[in-house]
Write a protein that holds these residues in place. Structure first.
Motif, PDB file in Angstrom:
ATOM      1  N   THR A 259    -126.925 -28.716 -58.943  1.00 28.45           N
ATOM      2  CA  THR A 259    -127.608 -28.860 -57.661  1.00 28.45           C
ATOM      3  C   THR A 259    -126.608 -28.753 -56.511  1.00 28.45           C
ATOM      4  O   THR A 259    -125.397 -28.932 -56.685  1.00 28.45           O
ATOM      5  N   ALA A 260    -127.146 -28.496 -55.316  1.00 31.04           N
ATOM      6  CA  ALA A 260    -126.289 -28.431 -54.131  1.00 31.04           C
ATOM      7  C   ALA A 260    -125.577 -29.762 -53.906  1.00 31.04           C
ATOM      8  O   ALA A 260    -124.398 -29.792 -53.512  1.00 31.04           O
ATOM      9  N   ARG A 261    -126.268 -30.864 -54.156  1.00 30.79           N
ATOM     10  CA  ARG A 261    -125.636 -32.174 -53.971  1.00 30.79           C
ATOM     11  C   ARG A 261    -124.476 -32.365 -54.936  1.00 30.79           C
ATOM     12  O   ARG A 261    -123.441 -32.934 -54.569  1.00 30.79           O
ATOM     13  N   ASP A 262    -124.639 -31.888 -56.180  1.00 29.70           N
ATOM     14  CA  ASP A 262    -123.548 -32.035 -57.141  1.00 29.70           C
ATOM     15  C   ASP A 262    -122.377 -31.129 -56.800  1.00 29.70           C
ATOM     16  O   ASP A 262    -121.208 -31.507 -56.991  1.00 29.70           O
ATOM     17  N   TRP A 263    -122.642 -29.937 -56.292  1.00 31.33           N
ATOM     18  CA  TRP A 263    -121.534 -29.098 -55.834  1.00 31.33           C
ATOM     19  C   TRP A 263    -120.818 -29.767 -54.655  1.00 31.33           C
ATOM     20  O   TRP A 263    -119.590 -29.672 -54.535  1.00 31.33           O
ATOM     21  N   ALA A 264    -121.567 -30.464 -53.815  1.00 37.53           N
ATOM     22  CA  ALA A 264    -120.934 -31.206 -52.718  1.00 37.53           C
ATOM     23  C   ALA A 264    -120.076 -32.349 -53.260  1.00 37.53           C
ATOM     24  O   ALA A 264    -118.997 -32.642 -52.722  1.00 37.53           O
ATOM     25  N   ARG A 265    -120.537 -32.996 -54.318  1.00 39.64           N
ATOM     26  CA  ARG A 265    -119.741 -34.073 -54.933  1.00 39.64           C
ATOM     27  C   ARG A 265    -118.407 -33.531 -55.447  1.00 39.64           C
ATOM     28  O   ARG A 265    -117.372 -34.195 -55.333  1.00 39.64           O
ATOM     29  N   LEU A 266    -118.437 -32.325 -56.009  1.00 38.60           N
ATOM     30  CA  LEU A 266    -117.187 -31.728 -56.473  1.00 38.60           C
ATOM     31  C   LEU A 266    -116.260 -31.431 -55.295  1.00 38.60           C
ATOM     32  O   LEU A 266    -115.049 -31.674 -55.366  1.00 38.60           O
ATOM     33  N   GLY A 267    -116.825 -30.903 -54.210  1.00 36.76           N
ATOM     34  CA  GLY A 267    -116.012 -30.643 -53.023  1.00 36.76           C
ATOM     35  C   GLY A 267    -115.379 -31.908 -52.473  1.00 36.76           C
ATOM     36  O   GLY A 267    -114.197 -31.925 -52.104  1.00 36.76           O
ATOM     37  N   GLU A 268    -116.134 -32.986 -52.430  1.00 38.76           N
ATOM     38  CA  GLU A 268    -115.610 -34.260 -51.945  1.00 38.76           C
ATOM     39  C   GLU A 268    -114.505 -34.789 -52.858  1.00 38.76           C
ATOM     40  O   GLU A 268    -113.510 -35.353 -52.383  1.00 38.76           O
ATOM     41  N   PHE A 269    -114.667 -34.611 -54.153  1.00 33.79           N
ATOM     42  CA  PHE A 269    -113.642 -35.002 -55.128  1.00 33.79           C
ATOM     43  C   PHE A 269    -112.320 -34.280 -54.842  1.00 33.79           C
ATOM     44  O   PHE A 269    -111.242 -34.893 -54.848  1.00 33.79           O
ATOM     45  N   LEU A 270    -112.396 -32.990 -54.537  1.00 35.80           N
ATOM     46  CA  LEU A 270    -111.189 -32.244 -54.214  1.00 35.80           C
ATOM     47  C   LEU A 270    -110.634 -32.640 -52.854  1.00 35.80           C
ATOM     48  O   LEU A 270    -109.416 -32.701 -52.663  1.00 35.80           O
ATOM     49  N   ARG A 271    -111.522 -32.923 -51.908  1.00 35.74           N
ATOM     50  CA  ARG A 271    -111.060 -33.387 -50.590  1.00 35.74           C
ATOM     51  C   ARG A 271    -110.286 -34.692 -50.718  1.00 35.74           C
ATOM     52  O   ARG A 271    -109.298 -34.917 -49.997  1.00 35.74           O
ATOM     53  N   ARG A 272    -110.693 -35.542 -51.650  1.00 38.86           N
ATOM     54  CA  ARG A 272    -110.013 -36.813 -51.876  1.00 38.86           C
ATOM     55  C   ARG A 272    -108.826 -36.668 -52.828  1.00 38.86           C
ATOM     56  O   ARG A 272    -108.300 -37.663 -53.314  1.00 38.86           O
ATOM     57  N   LYS A 273    -108.416 -35.439 -53.085  1.00 40.65           N
ATOM     58  CA  LYS A 273    -107.263 -35.143 -53.948  1.00 40.65           C
ATOM     59  C   LYS A 273    -107.422 -35.712 -55.351  1.00 40.65           C
ATOM     60  O   LYS A 273    -106.517 -36.330 -55.907  1.00 40.65           O
ATOM     61  N   GLY A 274    -108.606 -35.504 -55.924  1.00 38.39           N
ATOM     62  CA  GLY A 274    -108.796 -35.804 -57.328  1.00 38.39           C
ATOM     63  C   GLY A 274    -109.252 -37.203 -57.650  1.00 38.39           C
ATOM     64  O   GLY A 274    -109.216 -37.601 -58.813  1.00 38.39           O
ATOM     65  N   THR A 275    -109.693 -37.951 -56.647  1.00 37.40           N
ATOM     66  CA  THR A 275    -110.172 -39.304 -56.923  1.00 37.40           C
ATOM     67  C   THR A 275    -111.691 -39.334 -56.974  1.00 37.40           C
ATOM     68  O   THR A 275    -112.376 -38.570 -56.294  1.00 37.40           O
ATOM     69  N   GLY A 276    -112.216 -40.250 -57.791  1.00 34.35           N
ATOM     70  CA  GLY A 276    -113.647 -40.454 -57.872  1.00 34.35           C
ATOM     71  C   GLY A 276    -114.143 -41.292 -56.717  1.00 34.35           C
ATOM     72  O   GLY A 276    -113.359 -41.769 -55.883  1.00 34.35           O
ATOM     73  N   PRO A 277    -115.455 -41.511 -56.635  1.00 35.34           N
ATOM     74  CA  PRO A 277    -116.022 -42.272 -55.512  1.00 35.34           C
ATOM     75  C   PRO A 277    -115.538 -43.714 -55.456  1.00 35.34           C
ATOM     76  O   PRO A 277    -115.536 -44.325 -54.388  1.00 35.34           O
ATOM     77  N   GLY A 278    -115.111 -44.264 -56.590  1.00 35.71           N
ATOM     78  CA  GLY A 278    -114.605 -45.634 -56.601  1.00 35.71           C
ATOM     79  C   GLY A 278    -113.102 -45.725 -56.465  1.00 35.71           C
ATOM     80  O   GLY A 278    -112.526 -46.813 -56.593  1.00 35.71           O
ATOM     81  N   GLY A 279    -112.440 -44.578 -56.237  1.00 37.79           N
ATOM     82  CA  GLY A 279    -111.000 -44.568 -56.059  1.00 37.79           C
ATOM     83  C   GLY A 279    -110.204 -44.282 -57.319  1.00 37.79           C
ATOM     84  O   GLY A 279    -108.975 -44.211 -57.282  1.00 37.79           O
ATOM     85  N   GLU A 280    -110.893 -44.094 -58.461  1.00 35.26           N
ATOM     86  CA  GLU A 280    -110.186 -43.811 -59.708  1.00 35.26           C
ATOM     87  C   GLU A 280    -109.636 -42.376 -59.690  1.00 35.26           C
ATOM     88  O   GLU A 280    -110.307 -41.453 -59.242  1.00 35.26           O
ATOM     89  N   GLN A 281    -108.394 -42.204 -60.146  1.00 32.65           N
ATOM     90  CA  GLN A 281    -107.741 -40.895 -60.136  1.00 32.65           C
ATOM     91  C   GLN A 281    -108.139 -40.127 -61.383  1.00 32.65           C
ATOM     92  O   GLN A 281    -107.683 -40.411 -62.489  1.00 32.65           O
ATOM     93  N   LEU A 282    -108.996 -39.115 -61.220  1.00 33.00           N
ATOM     94  CA  LEU A 282    -109.513 -38.364 -62.362  1.00 33.00           C
ATOM     95  C   LEU A 282    -108.593 -37.222 -62.778  1.00 33.00           C
ATOM     96  O   LEU A 282    -108.554 -36.833 -63.941  1.00 33.00           O
ATOM     97  N   VAL A 283    -107.886 -36.659 -61.825  1.00 42.02           N
ATOM     98  CA  VAL A 283    -106.867 -35.649 -62.077  1.00 42.02           C
ATOM     99  C   VAL A 283    -105.745 -35.962 -61.094  1.00 42.02           C
ATOM    100  O   VAL A 283    -106.000 -36.435 -59.986  1.00 42.02           O
ATOM    101  N   PRO A 284    -104.481 -35.775 -61.469  1.00 42.23           N
ATOM    102  CA  PRO A 284    -103.388 -36.143 -60.553  1.00 42.23           C
ATOM    103  C   PRO A 284    -103.509 -35.462 -59.199  1.00 42.23           C
ATOM    104  O   PRO A 284    -103.869 -34.279 -59.113  1.00 42.23           O
ATOM    105  N   SER A 285    -103.205 -36.194 -58.151  1.00 40.99           N
ATOM    106  CA  SER A 285    -103.285 -35.625 -56.801  1.00 40.99           C
ATOM    107  C   SER A 285    -102.361 -34.427 -56.656  1.00 40.99           C
ATOM    108  O   SER A 285    -102.674 -33.461 -55.943  1.00 40.99           O
TER     109      SER A 285
END
Length: 378
Positions: A259-285
């Protein structure tokens, strides 16, 4: 005299239509529709009427193609969201080449896990025979589209395209094998060559890092489970559906649905340099930083991600708009006008999904820039 003075205001008013027709007084813009105003939230982060008008133009202006979905997120909040009739928040849209960036994130996670090495020879068994120069290709060169493998992304006629042959003709049952069998046409690392087939090779490398099995179902499940557990679920991307070929390889260059919302979630994840919405680092910055660092052979491309950096040749067509947005802006870009645009300096993610031909896409991209320019650079 008093009579003359009393007539002056009347004469001035009478002249207004003439002045307006001469261009001295700009015409009033058309009233905004209910759809245009309803698309803007209380957290717009920009003047409501201006944002509503620019968004409306994306859906209504002629010559831009068909915008089917738009999501604007500013500072982590939805600023605008709109869909064309027949589409909505639950509609899954095909990624086309936006899938490449998902593949790059997956590779980054495997590098962080120690299962892959960025600057060692790519683990493609076929290339490691004695005397095979392809054995010098590194994972970094694959990510930067500089492997040197023979490739034609868009052919005329279409069946001469390497991508079309891999996806639909002689390579369709085992896409990675077909892509990996191509000979070198340039020294590894010497030339930028945009290649959807390269992204499928990366997806095959990921599968082999996750399982030793050649069973298609086991390969498919290993990659699907990895993406779900490590990326999609932590980000709340519940709609994502990746596609696989008959050999169980993720079609990592073009076929992930969401969905468009999920593609936006991916964009936000990259904007936050690889962190999830709770601040967890999913891929190294530092991995995200490398994804958006210009590659040596192409200033507008990083790791499977397009960049808003100026080109050496000002006459060459740019995939984005370096004259209208920060150089730090980057984007996932898919066939026929699919975009997830991320501007960290504006705390902005913009998703546009739809259908535009080449000419329409160029005009539509400038309209997207109109939306982005409403937000200050910090």
């Amino acid at each position: 005299m008093n009579t003359l003075r009393s007539l002056l205001p009347i004469a001035t008013l009478a002249l207004l239509p003439a002045l307006s027709s001469c261009g001295d007084v700009p015409p009033e813009p058309a009233p905004l529709s209910e759809d245009a105003l309803a698309a803007i939230t209380a957290d717009a982060g920009a003047p409501t009427s201006e944002l509503a008008r620019e968004v409306d133009d994306l859906f209504t202006r002629e010559g831009l193609g068909e915008t089917r979905a738009l999501v604007v997120m500013q500072n982590g909040k939805v600023a605008a969201e709109r869909y064309s009739p027949g589409y909505g928040p639950d509609t899954r849209f095909v990624s086309w080449s936006m899938a490449k960036t998902v593949t790059a994130v997956m590779i980054g996670m495997l590098v962080a896990d120690g299962r892959l090495r960025l600057d060692e020879r790519a683990p493609v068994e076929l290339w490691h025979r004695s005397g095979d120069a392809r054995g010098e290709i590194t994972l970094r060169q694959l990510l930067q589209m500089s492997s040197g493998l023979r490739h034609t992304e868009a052919g005329d006629p279409p069946y001469e395209s390497s991508e079309v042959r891999m996806l639909f003709l002689d390579g369709r049952d085992d896409m990675a094998r077909w892509a990996e069998e191509q000979p070198l046409e340039a020294e590894p690392g010497a030339k930028f060559e945009y290649s959807s087939n390269t992204s499928v090779i990366l997806a095959d490398i990921a599968a082999r890092a996750l399982t030793d099995s050649e069973d298609p179902e086991i390969r498919r499940r290993a990659v699907a489970d990895f993406l779900e557990a490590r990326l999609f679920a932590p980000l709340g991307m519940t709609s994502m559906v990746p596609e696989f070929d008959a050999s169980g390889t993720l079609i990592g260059g073009s076929l992930i649905h969401g969905t468009a919302r999920d593609w936006a979630r991916l964009g936000e994840f990259l904007r936050r340099k690889g962190t999830g919405p709770g601040g967890e680092q999913l891929v190294p910055s530092r991995w995200v930083e490398q994804m958006v660092t210009p590659s040596p052979r192409s200033p507008q491309y990083g790791f499977q991600t397009w960049l808003n950096r100026p080109l050496d040749d000002p006459e060459e067509e740019h995939p984005l708009f370096p004259d209208r947005a920060p150089a730090s802006l980057f984007s996932l870009i898919g066939h026929m006008g699919q975009y997830v645009i991320v501007s960290p300096q504006q705390r902005l993610t913009v998703v546009r999904l739809g259908h535009s031909n080449t000419e329409e896409r160029i005009a539509m991209l400038q309209q997207l820039a109109d939306v982005i320019e409403l937000y200050p650079v910090r």
